[in-house]
Design a protein around this motif. Structure first.
Motif, PDB file in Angstrom:
ATOM      1  N   SER A 142      35.535 -34.078  57.485  1.00 41.25           N
ATOM      2  CA  SER A 142      34.071 -34.596  57.027  1.00 41.25           C
ATOM      3  C   SER A 142      33.253 -33.299  56.491  1.00 41.25           C
ATOM      4  O   SER A 142      33.353 -32.226  56.693  1.00 41.25           O
ATOM      5  CB  SER A 142      33.540 -35.290  58.152  1.00 41.25           C
ATOM      6  N   TYR A 143      32.395 -33.839  55.663  1.00 42.53           N
ATOM      7  CA  TYR A 143      31.255 -32.801  54.953  1.00 42.53           C
ATOM      8  C   TYR A 143      30.216 -33.377  55.784  1.00 42.53           C
ATOM      9  O   TYR A 143      29.445 -34.374  55.774  1.00 42.53           O
ATOM     10  CB  TYR A 143      31.311 -33.298  53.490  1.00 42.53           C
ATOM     11  N   GLU A 144      29.612 -32.295  56.523  1.00 42.39           N
ATOM     12  CA  GLU A 144      28.339 -32.427  57.236  1.00 42.39           C
ATOM     13  C   GLU A 144      27.198 -31.516  56.969  1.00 42.39           C
ATOM     14  O   GLU A 144      27.164 -30.789  57.533  1.00 42.39           O
ATOM     15  CB  GLU A 144      28.621 -32.350  58.752  1.00 42.39           C
ATOM     16  N   PRO A 145      26.393 -31.961  55.755  1.00 45.10           N
ATOM     17  CA  PRO A 145      25.308 -31.056  55.700  1.00 45.10           C
ATOM     18  C   PRO A 145      24.209 -31.026  56.951  1.00 45.10           C
ATOM     19  O   PRO A 145      24.272 -32.055  57.670  1.00 45.10           O
ATOM     20  CB  PRO A 145      24.554 -31.447  54.262  1.00 45.10           C
ATOM     21  N   VAL A 146      23.128 -30.251  56.865  1.00 43.59           N
ATOM     22  CA  VAL A 146      22.175 -30.183  57.855  1.00 43.59           C
ATOM     23  C   VAL A 146      20.991 -30.824  57.437  1.00 43.59           C
ATOM     24  O   VAL A 146      20.412 -30.125  56.350  1.00 43.59           O
ATOM     25  CB  VAL A 146      21.990 -28.700  58.607  1.00 43.59           C
ATOM     26  N   PHE A 147      20.670 -31.754  57.999  1.00 42.41           N
ATOM     27  CA  PHE A 147      19.220 -32.310  57.582  1.00 42.41           C
ATOM     28  C   PHE A 147      18.276 -31.739  58.571  1.00 42.41           C
ATOM     29  O   PHE A 147      18.205 -31.751  59.765  1.00 42.41           O
ATOM     30  CB  PHE A 147      19.361 -33.978  57.819  1.00 42.41           C
ATOM     31  N   VAL A 148      17.303 -31.417  58.140  1.00 40.21           N
ATOM     32  CA  VAL A 148      16.134 -30.768  58.977  1.00 40.21           C
ATOM     33  C   VAL A 148      15.067 -31.917  58.841  1.00 40.21           C
ATOM     34  O   VAL A 148      14.394 -32.084  57.655  1.00 40.21           O
ATOM     35  CB  VAL A 148      15.359 -29.620  58.164  1.00 40.21           C
ATOM     36  N   LEU A 149      14.635 -32.569  59.879  1.00 40.37           N
ATOM     37  CA  LEU A 149      13.845 -33.792  59.728  1.00 40.37           C
ATOM     38  C   LEU A 149      12.646 -33.546  60.679  1.00 40.37           C
ATOM     39  O   LEU A 149      12.795 -32.687  61.407  1.00 40.37           O
ATOM     40  CB  LEU A 149      14.610 -35.083  60.143  1.00 40.37           C
ATOM     41  N   ARG A 150      11.478 -34.112  60.297  1.00 41.88           N
ATOM     42  CA  ARG A 150      10.133 -33.954  61.257  1.00 41.88           C
ATOM     43  C   ARG A 150       9.630 -35.335  61.612  1.00 41.88           C
ATOM     44  O   ARG A 150       9.774 -36.099  60.729  1.00 41.88           O
ATOM     45  CB  ARG A 150       9.238 -33.186  60.310  1.00 41.88           C
ATOM     46  N   ARG A 151       9.189 -35.246  63.004  1.00 41.75           N
ATOM     47  CA  ARG A 151       8.440 -36.704  63.283  1.00 41.75           C
ATOM     48  C   ARG A 151       7.195 -36.492  62.472  1.00 41.75           C
ATOM     49  O   ARG A 151       6.276 -35.480  62.557  1.00 41.75           O
ATOM     50  CB  ARG A 151       8.255 -36.409  64.730  1.00 41.75           C
ATOM     51  N   PRO A 152       6.832 -37.522  61.666  1.00 40.95           N
ATOM     52  CA  PRO A 152       5.356 -37.185  60.806  1.00 40.95           C
ATOM     53  C   PRO A 152       4.240 -37.237  61.568  1.00 40.95           C
ATOM     54  O   PRO A 152       4.148 -37.491  62.756  1.00 40.95           O
ATOM     55  CB  PRO A 152       5.335 -38.981  60.166  1.00 40.95           C
ATOM     56  N   LEU A 153       3.441 -36.537  61.027  1.00 37.29           N
ATOM     57  CA  LEU A 153       1.925 -36.080  61.834  1.00 37.29           C
ATOM     58  C   LEU A 153       1.376 -37.484  61.633  1.00 37.29           C
ATOM     59  O   LEU A 153       1.434 -38.104  61.087  1.00 37.29           O
ATOM     60  CB  LEU A 153       1.252 -35.117  60.959  1.00 37.29           C
ATOM     61  N   PRO A 154       0.432 -37.572  62.770  1.00 35.23           N
ATOM     62  CA  PRO A 154      -0.380 -38.788  62.635  1.00 35.23           C
ATOM     63  C   PRO A 154      -1.266 -38.965  61.303  1.00 35.23           C
ATOM     64  O   PRO A 154      -1.962 -38.396  60.911  1.00 35.23           O
ATOM     65  CB  PRO A 154      -1.480 -38.593  64.042  1.00 35.23           C
ATOM     66  N   GLY A 155      -1.064 -40.269  60.941  1.00 30.56           N
ATOM     67  CA  GLY A 155      -1.966 -40.659  59.965  1.00 30.56           C
ATOM     68  C   GLY A 155      -1.232 -40.511  58.617  1.00 30.56           C
ATOM     69  O   GLY A 155      -1.880 -40.624  57.404  1.00 30.56           O
ATOM     70  N   THR A 156       0.019 -39.817  58.720  1.00 30.09           N
ATOM     71  CA  THR A 156       0.644 -39.707  57.232  1.00 30.09           C
ATOM     72  C   THR A 156       2.100 -40.407  57.336  1.00 30.09           C
ATOM     73  O   THR A 156       2.419 -41.060  58.288  1.00 30.09           O
ATOM     74  CB  THR A 156       1.352 -38.267  57.370  1.00 30.09           C
ATOM     75  N   GLU A 157       2.286 -40.751  55.996  1.00 26.29           N
ATOM     76  CA  GLU A 157       3.563 -41.559  55.863  1.00 26.29           C
ATOM     77  C   GLU A 157       4.675 -40.656  55.823  1.00 26.29           C
ATOM     78  O   GLU A 157       4.841 -39.564  55.540  1.00 26.29           O
ATOM     79  CB  GLU A 157       3.334 -42.544  54.448  1.00 26.29           C
ATOM     80  N   PRO A 158       6.080 -41.246  56.365  1.00 24.77           N
ATOM     81  CA  PRO A 158       7.160 -40.583  56.141  1.00 24.77           C
ATOM     82  C   PRO A 158       7.521 -40.021  54.750  1.00 24.77           C
ATOM     83  O   PRO A 158       7.351 -41.047  53.750  1.00 24.77           O
ATOM     84  CB  PRO A 158       8.206 -41.446  56.745  1.00 24.77           C
ATOM     85  N   THR A 159       7.880 -38.742  54.664  1.00 21.63           N
ATOM     86  CA  THR A 159       8.236 -38.213  53.147  1.00 21.63           C
ATOM     87  C   THR A 159       9.315 -37.381  52.891  1.00 21.63           C
ATOM     88  O   THR A 159       9.458 -36.799  53.843  1.00 21.63           O
ATOM     89  CB  THR A 159       6.804 -37.213  52.792  1.00 21.63           C
ATOM     90  N   ASP A 160      10.102 -37.753  52.085  1.00 21.48           N
ATOM     91  CA  ASP A 160      11.070 -37.066  51.602  1.00 21.48           C
ATOM     92  C   ASP A 160      10.791 -35.865  50.675  1.00 21.48           C
ATOM     93  O   ASP A 160      10.807 -36.053  49.472  1.00 21.48           O
ATOM     94  CB  ASP A 160      12.390 -37.935  51.254  1.00 21.48           C
ATOM     95  N   PHE A 161      10.533 -34.738  51.226  1.00 21.68           N
ATOM     96  CA  PHE A 161      10.259 -33.345  50.329  1.00 21.68           C
ATOM     97  C   PHE A 161      11.165 -32.813  49.619  1.00 21.68           C
ATOM     98  O   PHE A 161      11.206 -31.909  48.901  1.00 21.68           O
ATOM     99  CB  PHE A 161       9.644 -32.416  51.450  1.00 21.68           C
ATOM    100  N   THR A 162      12.579 -33.496  49.940  1.00 16.93           N
ATOM    101  CA  THR A 162      13.780 -32.640  49.197  1.00 16.93           C
ATOM    102  C   THR A 162      13.888 -33.325  47.727  1.00 16.93           C
ATOM    103  O   THR A 162      14.747 -33.127  46.909  1.00 16.93           O
ATOM    104  CB  THR A 162      15.106 -32.928  49.954  1.00 16.93           C
ATOM    105  N   LYS A 163      13.196 -34.638  47.566  1.00 20.09           N
ATOM    106  CA  LYS A 163      13.475 -35.216  46.332  1.00 20.09           C
ATOM    107  C   LYS A 163      12.834 -34.804  45.269  1.00 20.09           C
ATOM    108  O   LYS A 163      11.590 -34.397  45.419  1.00 20.09           O
ATOM    109  CB  LYS A 163      12.974 -36.627  46.570  1.00 20.09           C
ATOM    110  N   LYS A 164      13.405 -34.898  44.045  1.00 14.57           N
ATOM    111  CA  LYS A 164      12.318 -34.359  42.865  1.00 14.57           C
ATOM    112  C   LYS A 164      11.722 -35.365  42.357  1.00 14.57           C
ATOM    113  O   LYS A 164      11.844 -36.520  42.574  1.00 14.57           O
ATOM    114  CB  LYS A 164      13.494 -33.917  41.741  1.00 14.57           C
TER     115      LYS A 164
END
Length: 425
Positions: A254-276
């Motif tokens: 298996s190929y298993e990269p590491v995802f660094v995820l964050r619980r969003p701050l209050p009042g913000t929408e979940p965002t994928d900062f790795t997307k171009k």
């Protein structure tokens, strides 16, 4: 009690897992046919009796020493074993000193040791089976204990958490956990609730075309990975190769990269900062936009727009100075720091309203640049406007505006309608 209810309540089902995927659950496990299936049976329940791993302090200290050596040396993700990729993720997103860290699922204290080597003050391992760690910075708690109401203090308010090849097993029964097609997604929601707002989850799962290998693990492709990451900020994907999301591969390697995820701050929408960012579309700035709403923005001192999107260590914060003004009565909030679009003049709401209805004959000591320049309100610039009440039957005219080329200026008040000049008679 239904399987889903048992999982939600945290009950441990110590039974030998079924050797085949239950037919009545197959449609849900495969997401209605989107995921393929394979078979590789594993029983880690101790023949249904449960397991108990017990590590003395000396062994744990050996793990910590090994983790400290790897940390000091550094990790090259292009050449190192995938079990070491977490070190690179922690270099990019370090733990806070004295952090409270959760480890979801464990049979040896390697990841607990990595947490301590990176400055964790306490580590709590949450596990289905019995697990004893004899170390003053480590403790264990069962899934059932964490599901108690109210939730115990040791099961909440984590600064960070590790789930290293753990959640992909949830719901398959391999470790004595209840059968649940969505066990992995429920586990992610539980982790989200147990982290503090802004808390970080370091996650690894097998990545490749969607498949459920009964009962070894799930592999996450285009369909399932989106569901797994839903609700999180995606800060980084360490050792990520998008091509492997679709490429055929052996599920045993298996190929298993590491995802660094964050619980969003209050009042913000979940965002994928790795997307171009898509061309022609600006990246969203939800929190800053909300913060400045309703103000005139006069200046942004030491402003660097690139830092609005660049990954950075939150401990070394970048804090430009925003010079804001409460808007004047009758005017709209305006950001004077934004560049004017070509072909469109900057708005002059108050002055325009002020001169409305008058003929503007002259502007003495007028400098149009000062209409937009940032200045000290105490040293005011006050040109003289020469205004006239329009003559009957004429429209208000600004005679100080430059005439457009190719078009003669109108002189509405000079010749009454219906009369011709004498020279034309």
């Amino acid at each position: 009690m239904a399987v889903a209810a048992m999982l939600a309540a945290g009950f441990l089902v110590l039974a030998e897992p079924p050797r085949e995927m239950p037919a009545e659950l197959a449609d849900r496990y495969t997401m209605h046919g989107k995921a393929k299936t394979a078979r590789f049976y594993v029983d880690d329940t101790g023949d249904g009796e449960g397991t108990h791993y017990n590590y003395p302090e000396s062994s744990i200290n050996d793990f910590i020493a090994a983790a400290e050596r790897v940390k000091a040396k550094g990790v090259d993700v292009a050449t190192e074993n995938k079990r070491l990729w977490l070190f690179e993720a922690l270099r990019l997103h370090p733990l806070e000193a004295g952090a409270k860290v959760a480890v979801y699922g464990s049979i040896e204290p390697w990841y607990e040791a990595i947490a301590v080597a990176h400055g964790a003050g306490s580590v709590v391992t949450i596990e289905y089976n019995n697990y004893t760690l004899n170390h003053d910075k480590m403790k264990t708690v069962t899934v059932a204990a964490c599901a108690a109401d109210p939730e115990p203090a040791e099961c909440r308010d984590f600064d960070a958490a590790f789930s290293m090849s753990s959640f992909d097993h949830d719901g398959l029964g391999r470790y004595g956990d209840p059968l649940d097609p969505d066990g992995d997604l429920r586990a992610m929601k539980t982790a989200l609730s147990q982290l503090k707002p802004g808390g970080i989850l370091f996650l690894t799962v097998p990545v490749g075309p969607d498949v459920v290998v009964w009962n070894l693990h799930r592999r996450y492709g285009y369909s399932r990975l989106k569901l797994l990451l839903a609700g999180w900020d995606v800060l980084a994907r360490v050792a990520w190769d998008k091509k492997k999301l679709f490429a055929a591969a052996d599920y045993k390697n298996s190929y298993e990269p590491v995802f660094v995820l964050r619980r969003p701050l209050p009042g913000t929408e979940p965002t994928d900062f790795t997307k171009k960012k898509k061309k022609g579309k600006k990246a969203t700035k939800p929190r800053l936009k909300l913060l400045l709403a309703g103000w005139d923005v006069l200046a942004r001192v030491a402003w660097d727009k690139k830092k609005l999107f660049a990954a950075a260590d939150y401990k070394n914060s970048y804090e430009p100075v925003f010079v804001l003004r409460r808007p004047l009565p009758g005017t709209e909030p305006t950001d004077f720091t934004k560049k004017k679009k070509k072909g469109k003049k900057a708005t002059k709401p108050r002055l325009k309203l002020f001169l409305a209805g008058w003929d503007v004959l002259a502007r003495v000591a007028w400098d149009e640049k000062k209409l937009f320049a940032t200045t000290d309100y105490k040293n005011s610039y006050e040109p003289v406007f020469v205004l006239r009440r329009p003559l009957p039957g004429t429209e208000p005219t600004d005679s100080t505006k430059k005439k457009k080329k190719g078009k003669k200026a109108t002189k509405p008040s000079e010749t009454p309608a219906g009369d011709k000049p004498e020279e034309e008679l």
